[in-house]
Scaffold this motif. Structure first.
Motif, PDB file in Angstrom:
ATOM      1  N   GLU A 139      21.945  -5.499 -40.359  1.00 47.21           N
ATOM      2  CA  GLU A 139      20.553  -5.847 -40.090  1.00 47.21           C
ATOM      3  C   GLU A 139      19.814  -6.172 -41.382  1.00 47.21           C
ATOM      4  O   GLU A 139      18.956  -7.056 -41.420  1.00 47.21           O
ATOM      5  N   ASP A 140      20.169  -5.478 -42.475  1.00 44.87           N
ATOM      6  CA  ASP A 140      19.606  -5.814 -43.785  1.00 44.87           C
ATOM      7  C   ASP A 140      19.862  -7.277 -44.118  1.00 44.87           C
ATOM      8  O   ASP A 140      18.995  -7.968 -44.661  1.00 44.87           O
ATOM      9  N   MET A 141      21.104  -7.752 -43.830  1.00 47.92           N
ATOM     10  CA  MET A 141      21.466  -9.127 -44.172  1.00 47.92           C
ATOM     11  C   MET A 141      20.618 -10.113 -43.374  1.00 47.92           C
ATOM     12  O   MET A 141      20.103 -11.108 -43.922  1.00 47.92           O
ATOM     13  N   PHE A 142      20.439  -9.831 -42.082  1.00 49.06           N
ATOM     14  CA  PHE A 142      19.611 -10.716 -41.256  1.00 49.06           C
ATOM     15  C   PHE A 142      18.168 -10.717 -41.735  1.00 49.06           C
ATOM     16  O   PHE A 142      17.554 -11.775 -41.889  1.00 49.06           O
ATOM     17  N   ARG A 143      17.618  -9.530 -41.954  1.00 51.15           N
ATOM     18  CA  ARG A 143      16.222  -9.436 -42.389  1.00 51.15           C
ATOM     19  C   ARG A 143      16.018 -10.149 -43.724  1.00 51.15           C
ATOM     20  O   ARG A 143      15.003 -10.827 -43.932  1.00 51.15           O
ATOM     21  N   PHE A 144      16.987 -10.007 -44.624  1.00 49.12           N
ATOM     22  CA  PHE A 144      16.881 -10.707 -45.900  1.00 49.12           C
ATOM     23  C   PHE A 144      16.819 -12.215 -45.691  1.00 49.12           C
ATOM     24  O   PHE A 144      16.020 -12.910 -46.336  1.00 49.12           O
ATOM     25  N   GLY A 145      17.662 -12.730 -44.803  1.00 50.20           N
ATOM     26  CA  GLY A 145      17.654 -14.173 -44.548  1.00 50.20           C
ATOM     27  C   GLY A 145      16.307 -14.670 -44.090  1.00 50.20           C
ATOM     28  O   GLY A 145      15.829 -15.732 -44.530  1.00 50.20           O
ATOM     29  N   GLN A 146      15.642 -13.900 -43.223  1.00 49.26           N
ATOM     30  CA  GLN A 146      14.327 -14.299 -42.738  1.00 49.26           C
ATOM     31  C   GLN A 146      13.290 -14.274 -43.862  1.00 49.26           C
ATOM     32  O   GLN A 146      12.453 -15.173 -43.965  1.00 49.26           O
TER      33      GLN A 146
ATOM     34  N   ASN B  56      18.579 -19.011 -63.664  1.00 50.02           N
ATOM     35  CA  ASN B  56      18.003 -19.236 -62.344  1.00 50.02           C
ATOM     36  C   ASN B  56      18.872 -18.640 -61.241  1.00 50.02           C
ATOM     37  O   ASN B  56      19.091 -19.277 -60.209  1.00 50.02           O
ATOM     38  N   VAL B  57      19.359 -17.425 -61.453  1.00 49.85           N
ATOM     39  CA  VAL B  57      20.318 -16.838 -60.516  1.00 49.85           C
ATOM     40  C   VAL B  57      19.795 -15.511 -59.971  1.00 49.85           C
ATOM     41  O   VAL B  57      19.310 -14.661 -60.721  1.00 49.85           O
ATOM     42  N   ILE B  58      19.896 -15.352 -58.652  1.00 51.87           N
ATOM     43  CA  ILE B  58      19.666 -14.068 -57.999  1.00 51.87           C
ATOM     44  C   ILE B  58      21.032 -13.492 -57.623  1.00 51.87           C
ATOM     45  O   ILE B  58      21.839 -14.160 -56.967  1.00 51.87           O
ATOM     46  N   ARG B  59      21.290 -12.261 -58.056  1.00 51.41           N
ATOM     47  CA  ARG B  59      22.538 -11.583 -57.691  1.00 51.41           C
ATOM     48  C   ARG B  59      22.283 -10.661 -56.501  1.00 51.41           C
ATOM     49  O   ARG B  59      21.334  -9.875 -56.510  1.00 51.41           O
ATOM     50  N   LEU B  60      23.151 -10.744 -55.499  1.00 50.96           N
ATOM     51  CA  LEU B  60      23.031  -9.955 -54.280  1.00 50.96           C
ATOM     52  C   LEU B  60      24.328  -9.181 -54.079  1.00 50.96           C
ATOM     53  O   LEU B  60      25.398  -9.783 -53.991  1.00 50.96           O
ATOM     54  N   ALA B  61      24.232  -7.870 -54.003  1.00 51.59           N
ATOM     55  CA  ALA B  61      25.436  -7.047 -53.858  1.00 51.59           C
ATOM     56  C   ALA B  61      25.236  -6.050 -52.716  1.00 51.59           C
ATOM     57  O   ALA B  61      24.679  -4.969 -52.920  1.00 51.59           O
ATOM     58  N   PRO B  62      25.677  -6.385 -51.506  1.00 47.52           N
ATOM     59  CA  PRO B  62      25.524  -5.479 -50.368  1.00 47.52           C
ATOM     60  C   PRO B  62      26.596  -4.390 -50.370  1.00 47.52           C
ATOM     61  O   PRO B  62      27.663  -4.539 -49.783  1.00 47.52           O
ATOM     62  N   ALA B  63      26.327  -3.276 -51.036  1.00 48.89           N
ATOM     63  CA  ALA B  63      27.299  -2.189 -51.147  1.00 48.89           C
ATOM     64  C   ALA B  63      27.606  -1.626 -49.754  1.00 48.89           C
ATOM     65  O   ALA B  63      26.691  -1.285 -49.000  1.00 48.89           O
ATOM     66  N   PRO B  64      28.881  -1.505 -49.397  1.00 48.83           N
ATOM     67  CA  PRO B  64      29.241  -1.134 -48.020  1.00 48.83           C
ATOM     68  C   PRO B  64      28.887   0.294 -47.630  1.00 48.83           C
ATOM     69  O   PRO B  64      28.771   0.590 -46.448  1.00 48.83           O
ATOM     70  N   PHE B  65      28.710   1.180 -48.588  1.00 50.75           N
ATOM     71  CA  PHE B  65      28.345   2.549 -48.252  1.00 50.75           C
ATOM     72  C   PHE B  65      27.007   2.615 -47.527  1.00 50.75           C
ATOM     73  O   PHE B  65      26.822   3.398 -46.597  1.00 50.75           O
ATOM     74  N   TYR B  66      26.029   1.799 -47.975  1.00 50.72           N
ATOM     75  CA  TYR B  66      24.674   2.011 -47.472  1.00 50.72           C
ATOM     76  C   TYR B  66      23.948   0.759 -47.018  1.00 50.72           C
ATOM     77  O   TYR B  66      22.846   0.860 -46.482  1.00 50.72           O
ATOM     78  N   CYS B  67      24.517  -0.408 -47.176  1.00 46.49           N
ATOM     79  CA  CYS B  67      23.868  -1.622 -46.679  1.00 46.49           C
ATOM     80  C   CYS B  67      24.283  -1.885 -45.234  1.00 46.49           C
ATOM     81  O   CYS B  67      25.418  -1.630 -44.840  1.00 46.49           O
ATOM     82  N   SER B  68      23.350  -2.421 -44.457  1.00 53.22           N
ATOM     83  CA  SER B  68      23.611  -2.691 -43.044  1.00 53.22           C
ATOM     84  C   SER B  68      23.608  -4.192 -42.785  1.00 53.22           C
ATOM     85  O   SER B  68      23.081  -4.989 -43.576  1.00 53.22           O
TER      86      SER B  68
END
Length: 424
Positions: free
Chosen positions: A406-413, A392-404
């Motif tokens: 704003e991506d993190m905020f939009r994901f939260g919503q 029951n696990v979702i893995r989230l890996a925001p790679a610094p080269f290409y993740c923003s």
């Protein structure tokens, strides 16, 4: 830094991000005409835009030069792999001579086991983490059986404490001390694939070597993600894939590290092939193997240049940015993602739990309480490319080269919308 769960704040972070322009250097999949929010750099990194030109160069050389490309291409094929050693040495904390690129990860680990798992009647046990990545479990079990030993008696797993989601370094050290003279090899994944924990590799390596064991690491989730000092830590060997944080393409070539003290030894046990023999006399077709004085002595076949070209392209980006800058952004963007997750958990009454400890790299693993695969499927349909791991696990890996940010905020919503939709 005082974070805020707002679009304006996320955009401010992006404006201040020194790496923001590198996002444009990658191809993004699209869903419903929009770039996805890509959280699976820990599984397969996005394609750098410059990759195509590196592959085209090899294809054109093959077309125009045929076999002469081995020596007369712009980047001659016979030593193509050597171009990867210098940038990889910086990333891995190694000497150039300690690095080679060949085969794929599990193949390389099997080859390295030939050299570094040499059990005797009294020293034969292997120490690893509980529920290691399945491929690591399979290769350890098969290596043990190959030597005529019983995996149940030979492989010792360090377990997590009851009710905890992570391993404690002191438990690993205690088990090393307990096994003592029986311990032949310590072999652990440097960053755990499931919970994202970064192991204290320096301390564990020192402990393993203090009892006379070899120490090796599977760095599939560590390479290009965390700071490494393999040479200074006196790690005996390590291997990693290149397609996760290193963005070289699906199933691509693996890197290996063999410590300097093991190089240049004619009597070192290993499986040997043409490309590991001395470069200066390789084409004399001599009947006796003469090993290279570098980690290339473990090479068996000539390098797969079409596979190495995307890797070399990605390494040019690492050269331009450097691990220090990547880690700086990694720390901030993962902290911001954690903040967003906690904010959403408070708003929807805590329906999930972050199980990744503070010793971490890019990855946060989120255990869903009461929300299962349907929530993951909802996120995927909304353009969030994440990774599911049972139970029951979702893995989230925001790679610094290409993740923003704003991506993190939009994901939260989107996460909040998905949870509320499931509750309704």
């Amino acid at each position: 830094m005082q974070f805020q769960n707002s679009l304006a704040f996320a955009q401010q972070l992006d404006e201040k991000d020194e790496l923001r322009n590198y996002r444009k250097e990658f191809h993004f999949p699209q869903i419903a005409g929009k770039d996805v929010i890509y959280f699976t750099g820990n599984s397969l990194g996005l394609q750098p835009k410059m990759t195509q030109s590196y592959i085209d160069e090899v294809m054109n050389d093959w077309k125009e030069l045929g076999v002469e490309g081995h020596f007369h291409a712009n980047k001659p094929w016979w030593d193509y792999h050597e171009r990867l050693a210098a940038p990889l040495a910086k990333i891995m904390g190694a000497q150039e001579e300690e690095i080679s690129v060949m085969n794929t990860l599990s193949v390389n680990l099997h080859l390295l086991m030939v050299s570094f798992f040499r059990p005797t009647k009294s020293r034969y046990k292997i120490l690893c983490e509980e529920k290691a990545f399945p491929s690591d479990q399979y290769l350890l079990q098969s290596q043990v059986r190959f030597h005529g030993l019983n995996p149940n008696e030979t492989i010792v797993e360090v377990k997590k404490r009851k009710g905890e989601h992570f391993w404690r370094t002191e438990d690993i050290l205690a088990k090393i001390e307990e096994l003592g003279d029986e311990l032949a090899l310590v072999f652990i994944g440097g960053v755990n694939y499931y919970n994202g924990q970064v192991f204290d590799m320096q301390t564990i390596t020192q402990a393993g070597k203090s009892v006379g064991a070899y120490v090796g690491w599977d760095l599939a989730h560590a390479a290009g993600n965390i700071a490494l000092k393999l040479h200074d830590w006196e790690v005996d060997f390590a291997a990693w894939c290149s397609y996760k944080y290193m963005n070289s393409g699906p199933g691509n070539a693996s890197g290996v590290f063999i410590h300097q003290k093991h190089l240049g030894q004619n009597d070192m046990p290993r499986f040997e092939g043409w490309w590991g023999t001395k470069k200066e006399t390789r084409f004399l077709m001599k009947p006796i193997f003469e090993p290279m004085d570098t980690a290339d002595a473990w090479q068996i076949s000539n390098p797969p240049v079409l596979a190495l070209a995307p890797y070399l392209a990605s390494l040019q980006l690492f050269e331009a940015v450097g691990m220090e800058a990547l880690i700086k952004k990694r720390n901030t963007i993962v902290a911001y993602l954690e903040f967003i997750l906690n904010e959403i958990a408070n708003e929807v009454s805590g329906t999930f739990e972050i199980i990744t400890p503070k010793d971490r790299g890019c990855q946060l693993s989120v255990f869903l309480h009461g929300q299962g695969r349907p929530l993951f499927d909802y996120l995927m349909k909304q353009g969030v490319i994440a990774d599911w791991r049972e139970p029951n696990v979702i893995r989230l890996a925001p790679a610094p080269f290409y993740c923003s940010y704003e991506d993190m905020f939009r994901f939260g919503q989107l996460l909040k919308e998905g949870i509320l939709a499931q509750i309704d």
